[in-house]
Write an enzyme that holds these catalytic residues in place. Structure first.
Site, PDB file in Angstrom:
ATOM      1  N   ASP A 194       3.078   7.025   5.751  1.00 31.34           N
ATOM      2  CA  ASP A 194       2.149   5.965   5.355  1.00 31.34           C
ATOM      3  C   ASP A 194       2.800   4.635   5.729  1.00 31.34           C
ATOM      4  OD1 ASP A 194       0.701   3.976   3.948  1.00 31.34           O
ATOM      5  OD2 ASP A 194       0.021   5.449   2.479  1.00 31.34           O
ATOM      6  N   LYS A 219      -5.927  -2.976   3.574  1.00 33.75           N
ATOM      7  CA  LYS A 219      -4.850  -3.905   3.261  1.00 33.75           C
ATOM      8  C   LYS A 219      -4.587  -4.846   4.436  1.00 33.75           C
ATOM      9  CE  LYS A 219      -4.516  -1.435  -0.546  1.00 33.75           C
ATOM     10  NZ  LYS A 219      -5.266  -0.201  -0.292  1.00 33.75           N
TER      11      LYS A 219
END
Length: 394
Positions: A194, A219
């Site tokens: 990730d 994000k």
């Protein structure tokens, strides 16, 4: 040169990251007389060649490869979303990328791909994002998870292990993992890294051996707090399998979101580097502040800072005025939240604390405001946090 190295060489960007961020996924626009990428909102596409369309659908069903020729149906793919996927793959230096409606939809698709092969066991390293942790622990997709530290990954592998999952820097402690060493420990089992916190500006996990690179594109890739999405950068073989799962489950990304993400990528290097400089300055000031017990800031840098306060963390949340007390991260404005109460509340308390997520930890996502203004707000918020203050009026 062997085939793997040839493939890697063919993916090596010819341009600097900042240039790729601006131009990848848009290289054909000028030849079409366009400057801004078009937004294709169609859910279906006319075709008078039903035999040809059937052949293209059959080809997709066989391999998951993107259909050649005109689009067929929005669940199979969308031209605007495809531009974002092309750009993100260039930035992560992978063969392909597959976008989804959210980061959790993207992770779910990866797990379903492996489970479809009978590989339901996952080895994972804490901490992870709280909902990722819950998805694995609860067995909602029929998976079984073994939690371990990086040194124990090789011993935790089983014949039915389908995936090794890590975050580096990790959410929310910002702990870092040697991805190259970990990839070696995984052997033939795919490593999923990730990369939401670091972004390809700070690291490219595929170049360190990870087969899969996951982003909550909500994000930093979007960067403005106005789009929800997820994406997996990977090789073309795995991308085909992900597209098939996306088609079957319907976790598609809306074209407008694809457009916003492509626009967000164009400023990604500038935003990440500017916010990282401010974050490093704030981390240094927090380290020197007696009201702060501990500061977590990654060696590779970045715009995330985590810190443990001596007093009541909830009082800090209540006192901020410029900083926004909200979940999520990676926006142009600075956000703060209390992981034990919010993003990681779903993780069992003992597991959460064992992973370093203490009850006094605060996570700060640094934006693009002036550093002195941010520090003034934090300085005020840290005053007398030994007692919880009354909730402020709306």
């Amino acid at each position: 040169m062997d085939s793997a190295r040839t493939a890697t060489a063919s993916r090596t960007p010819l341009r600097a990251l900042a240039t790729e961020a601006v131009h990848a996924g848009r290289d054909d626009l000028a030849r079409q007389g366009l400057h801004a990428p078009p937004i294709d909102l169609s859910t279906t596409y006319p075709s008078y060649d039903s035999r040809g369309e059937a052949a293209r659908i059959d080809a997709f069903a066989a391999t998951g490869a993107e259909p050649q020729g005109p689009p067929v149906y929005g669940r199979l793919g969308n031209p605007t979303v495809a531009r974002f996927e092309t750009a993100l793959a260039r930035l992560e230096n992978t063969e392909a990328a597959v976008a989804f409606a959210s980061g959790m939809a993207a992770l779910t698709a990866v797990l379903l791909v492996r489970a479809s092969l009978g590989l339901r066991h996952v080895v994972a390293v804490r901490p992870l994002y709280g909902c990722s942790d819950h998805l694995l622990t609860a067995g909602l997709l029929g998976t079984e998870v073994t939690w371990t530290d990086p040194a124990g990954v090789a011993d935790a592998l089983r014949p039915d292990t389908g995936l090794v999952l890590v975050e580096s820097p990790a959410n929310p402690t910002l702990a870092e993992i040697d991805l190259r060493a970990l990839a070696h420990s995984c052997g033939s089992v795919p490593l999923l890294a990730d990369n939401t916190f670091a972004t390809p500006v700070l690291q490219r996990p595929a170049e360190q051996g990870a087969r899969l690179v996951l982003h909550s594109a909500t994000k930093y890739l979007g960067g403005h707090g106005d789009v929800m999405a997820g994406v997996v950068a990977c090789d073309e073989e795995f991308a085909g399998q992900l597209r098939q799962v996306r088609f079957a489950t319907g976790g598609v990304l809306h074209p407008l979101a694809g457009y916003l993400l492509l626009r967000g990528l164009s400023t990604l290097p500038v935003r990440v580097r500017a916010a990282s400089a401010t974050a490093a300055e704030l981390a240094g000031r927090l380290v020197a502040d007696p009201r702060v017990a501990r500061v977590h800031y990654p060696r590779i840098g970045g715009a995330m800072v985590a810190f443990e306060v001596e007093g009541d963390p909830h009082a800090v949340i209540d006192r901020v005025r410029l900083v926004t007390p909200a979940v999520s991260l990676g926006s142009v404005d600075t956000l703060i939240q209390h992981p034990a109460s919010i993003s990681h509340r779903i993780v069992p308390a003992d597991d959460r604390r064992g992973a370093g997520v203490s009850d006094r930890l605060l996570r700060l996502s640094v934006g693009l405001e002036d550093v002195e203004d941010l520090w003034a707000d934090l300085d005020t918020a840290l005053q007398d946090t030994s007692v919880v203050t009354a909730p402020r009026s709306s």
